[in-house]
Design a protein around this motif. Structure first.
Motif, PDB file in Angstrom:
ATOM      1  N   ASN A  86       0.907  -1.233   0.074  1.00 19.21           N
ATOM      2  CA  ASN A  86      -0.236   0.046  -0.011  1.00 19.21           C
ATOM      3  C   ASN A  86       0.887   1.233   0.083  1.00 19.21           C
ATOM      4  N   VAL A  87       0.216   2.408  -0.382  1.00 16.58           N
ATOM      5  CA  VAL A  87       1.097   3.761  -0.485  1.00 16.58           C
ATOM      6  C   VAL A  87       1.211   3.981   1.187  1.00 16.58           C
ATOM      7  N   SER A  88       2.468   4.416   1.531  1.00 12.55           N
ATOM      8  CA  SER A  88       2.602   5.015   2.882  1.00 12.55           C
ATOM      9  C   SER A  88       1.941   6.277   3.258  1.00 12.55           C
ATOM     10  N   ARG A  89       1.079   6.167   4.286  1.00 14.22           N
ATOM     11  CA  ARG A  89       0.349   7.736   4.263  1.00 14.22           C
ATOM     12  C   ARG A  89       0.871   8.183   5.713  1.00 14.22           C
ATOM     13  N   ASN A  90       1.355   7.518   6.495  1.00 12.30           N
ATOM     14  CA  ASN A  90       1.792   8.227   7.763  1.00 12.30           C
ATOM     15  C   ASN A  90       3.231   8.160   7.979  1.00 12.30           C
ATOM     16  N   SER A  91       4.217   8.293   6.677  1.00 10.36           N
ATOM     17  CA  SER A  91       5.521   8.502   7.085  1.00 10.36           C
ATOM     18  C   SER A  91       5.722   9.909   7.076  1.00 10.36           C
ATOM     19  N   SER A  92       7.125  10.404   7.911  1.00 10.64           N
ATOM     20  CA  SER A  92       7.323  11.591   8.211  1.00 10.64           C
ATOM     21  C   SER A  92       7.936  12.096   6.946  1.00 10.64           C
ATOM     22  N   ASP A  93       8.149  13.390   6.663  1.00  5.85           N
ATOM     23  CA  ASP A  93       8.800  14.015   5.742  1.00  5.85           C
ATOM     24  C   ASP A  93      10.157  13.455   5.349  1.00  5.85           C
TER      25      ASP A  93
ATOM     26  N   LYS B 118       9.093   2.897  -0.144  1.00  8.48           N
ATOM     27  CA  LYS B 118       8.513   2.432  -1.572  1.00  8.48           C
ATOM     28  C   LYS B 118       6.780   2.130  -1.092  1.00  8.48           C
ATOM     29  N   GLY B 119       6.524   1.804   0.070  1.00 12.65           N
ATOM     30  CA  GLY B 119       5.446   1.529   0.528  1.00 12.65           C
ATOM     31  C   GLY B 119       5.157   0.738   1.765  1.00 12.65           C
ATOM     32  N   GLU B 120       4.066   0.134   2.190  1.00  8.39           N
ATOM     33  CA  GLU B 120       3.910  -0.646   3.419  1.00  8.39           C
ATOM     34  C   GLU B 120       2.874  -1.780   3.234  1.00  8.39           C
ATOM     35  N   TRP B 121       3.094  -2.593   4.017  1.00  8.64           N
ATOM     36  CA  TRP B 121       2.207  -3.857   3.819  1.00  8.64           C
ATOM     37  C   TRP B 121       1.457  -3.726   5.238  1.00  8.64           C
ATOM     38  N   ILE B 122       0.143  -3.684   5.262  1.00 12.68           N
ATOM     39  CA  ILE B 122      -0.785  -3.767   6.645  1.00 12.68           C
ATOM     40  C   ILE B 122      -0.655  -5.169   7.207  1.00 12.68           C
ATOM     41  N   MET B 123       0.186  -5.389   8.498  1.00 13.35           N
ATOM     42  CA  MET B 123       0.449  -6.531   9.041  1.00 13.35           C
ATOM     43  C   MET B 123      -0.686  -6.997  10.343  1.00 13.35           C
ATOM     44  N   GLU B 124      -0.956  -8.047  10.411  1.00 16.56           N
ATOM     45  CA  GLU B 124      -1.983  -8.468  11.463  1.00 16.56           C
ATOM     46  C   GLU B 124      -1.483  -8.099  12.709  1.00 16.56           C
ATOM     47  N   ASP B 125      -1.978  -7.547  13.958  1.00 16.84           N
ATOM     48  CA  ASP B 125      -1.861  -7.543  15.200  1.00 16.84           C
ATOM     49  C   ASP B 125      -0.441  -6.635  15.174  1.00 16.84           C
ATOM     50  N   SER B 126      -0.043  -5.848  14.391  1.00 16.76           N
ATOM     51  CA  SER B 126       1.234  -4.728  14.352  1.00 16.76           C
ATOM     52  C   SER B 126       1.164  -3.616  13.659  1.00 16.76           C
ATOM     53  N   GLU B 127       2.295  -2.694  13.763  1.00 17.52           N
ATOM     54  CA  GLU B 127       2.094  -1.610  13.055  1.00 17.52           C
ATOM     55  C   GLU B 127       2.577  -1.931  11.466  1.00 17.52           C
ATOM     56  N   PRO B 128       2.240  -1.176  10.534  1.00 17.13           N
ATOM     57  CA  PRO B 128       2.683  -1.351   9.251  1.00 17.13           C
ATOM     58  C   PRO B 128       3.865  -1.551   8.911  1.00 17.13           C
ATOM     59  N   LEU B 129       4.381  -2.659   8.058  1.00 18.35           N
ATOM     60  CA  LEU B 129       5.687  -2.728   7.787  1.00 18.35           C
ATOM     61  C   LEU B 129       6.193  -2.308   6.520  1.00 18.35           C
ATOM     62  N   LYS B 130       7.002  -1.125   6.663  1.00 21.73           N
ATOM     63  CA  LYS B 130       7.457  -0.226   5.674  1.00 21.73           C
ATOM     64  C   LYS B 130       8.386  -0.880   4.822  1.00 21.73           C
ATOM     65  N   LEU B 131       8.405  -0.753   3.438  1.00 25.58           N
ATOM     66  CA  LEU B 131       9.438  -1.216   2.629  1.00 25.58           C
ATOM     67  C   LEU B 131      10.339  -0.262   2.225  1.00 25.58           C
ATOM     68  N   LEU B 132      11.413  -0.346   2.386  1.00 23.88           N
ATOM     69  CA  LEU B 132      12.696   0.630   1.999  1.00 23.88           C
ATOM     70  C   LEU B 132      13.123   0.495   0.547  1.00 23.88           C
ATOM     71  N   ASP B 133      13.694   1.900   0.167  1.00 20.02           N
ATOM     72  CA  ASP B 133      14.171   1.705  -1.059  1.00 20.02           C
ATOM     73  C   ASP B 133      15.585   1.869  -1.237  1.00 20.02           C
ATOM     74  N   GLN B 134      16.459   0.941  -1.326  1.00 15.85           N
ATOM     75  CA  GLN B 134      17.890   0.567  -0.786  1.00 15.85           C
ATOM     76  C   GLN B 134      18.629   1.639  -1.745  1.00 15.85           C
ATOM     77  N   VAL B 135      18.410   1.713  -3.034  1.00 15.51           N
ATOM     78  CA  VAL B 135      18.956   2.508  -3.847  1.00 15.51           C
ATOM     79  C   VAL B 135      18.981   3.974  -3.464  1.00 15.51           C
ATOM     80  N   ASN B 136      17.809   4.474  -3.354  1.00 15.26           N
ATOM     81  CA  ASN B 136      17.438   5.958  -2.769  1.00 15.26           C
ATOM     82  C   ASN B 136      18.411   6.190  -1.473  1.00 15.26           C
TER      83      ASN B 136
END
Length: 175
Positions: free
Chosen positions: A134-141, A148-166
Motif C-alpha cells: 500500500n501507499v505509505s500514508r503516515n511517514s514523516s517528511d 516504497k510502500g507498506e504492508w498492513i500486518m495483522e496485530d502490529s504496525e505497518p511494515l514499511k518497505l525501504l528503497d535501498q538505492v535511494n
C-alpha cells in the motif's frame, strides 16, 4: 524433479510423490525484516542486501569531519565500507545503541557502491507479496523519499518497505 524415482531408489512411484504434497510455493519476494532504535519495523528486498553482519563497536572506525549520521567505516572482505545509523538517517530520534557487544549492520549494494546500515535488531527473512503493498500514508517528511510502500500486518504496525538505492545514493549522508 523431487518426484523423480531416480533420486529415490527403492521407493515406489506413489511414495515418491508424497514429498511434493504439503509444500507450497511462496508468494511474493524475499525480504529482510529489521528494527531501528525507535522500534519501527522495516523491510528491504533480499536482492538489495549484500550481507548481514555483526560488528563490535570498537571495530567501527570513527572518522572526523563527517556527517553525524555516519558511525565510521568497517572492513568487509578487504573493502572499506561506510556505516550509517539508518534510524537517524530516516529522521528517527533515538540513535542506534552502540553500548553493546555487537551492532547489527545490513550491507546494501548497488552498481559497485556499498553502504552499511546500522540497525537495532535484525528480524527474519520473509516472503512478502508486492501486489499487497500500500501507499505509505503516515511517514514523516524525512522518511517519505525512502519508503516504497507498506504492508498492513495483522496485530502490529505497518511494515514499511525501504528503497535501498535511494538510501545508498542520498546526499543526506554528506550533510
Amino acid at each position: 524433479m523431487v518426484g523423480n524415482q531416480e533420486f529415490f531408489p527403492g521407493i515406489g512411484q506413489d511414495q515418491a510423490t508424497d514429498f511434493d504434497q504439503g509444500i507450497e510455493a511462496p508468494e511474493g519476494e524475499l525480504h529482510l525484516r529489521f528494527f531501528v532504535a525507535s522500534g519501527i519495523e522495516f523491510a528491504l528486498p533480499a536482492i538489495g542486501v549484500s550481507q548481514v553482519l555483526e560488528y563490535a563497536p570498537d571495530r567501527i572506525n570513527p572518522m572526523p569531519n563527517v556527517s553525524p549520521l555516519l558511525l565510521g567505516t568497517v572492513n568487509i572482505r578487504g573493502r572499506v565500507v561506510w556505516v550509517g545509523d539508518l534510524g537517524q538517517f530516516l529522521g528517527e530520534t533515538p540513535p542506534v545503541n552502540t553500548d553493546r557487544a555487537e551492532i547489527s549492520i545490513i550491507a546494501i549494494e548497488d552498481q559497485g557502491m556499498m553502504l552499511g546500515l546500522a540497525v537495532e535488531q535484525i528480524g527474519v527473512m520473509a516472503w512478502l507479496d508486492s501486489s499487497k503493498l500500500n501507499v505509505s500514508r503516515n511517514s514523516s517528511d524525512s522518511m517519505a523519499p525512502f519508503i516504497k510502500g507498506e504492508w498492513i500486518m495483522e496485530d502490529s504496525e505497518p511494515l514499511k518497505l525501504l528503497d535501498q538505492v535511494n538510501i545508498l545514493r542520498s546526499a543526506r549522508w554528506a550533510s
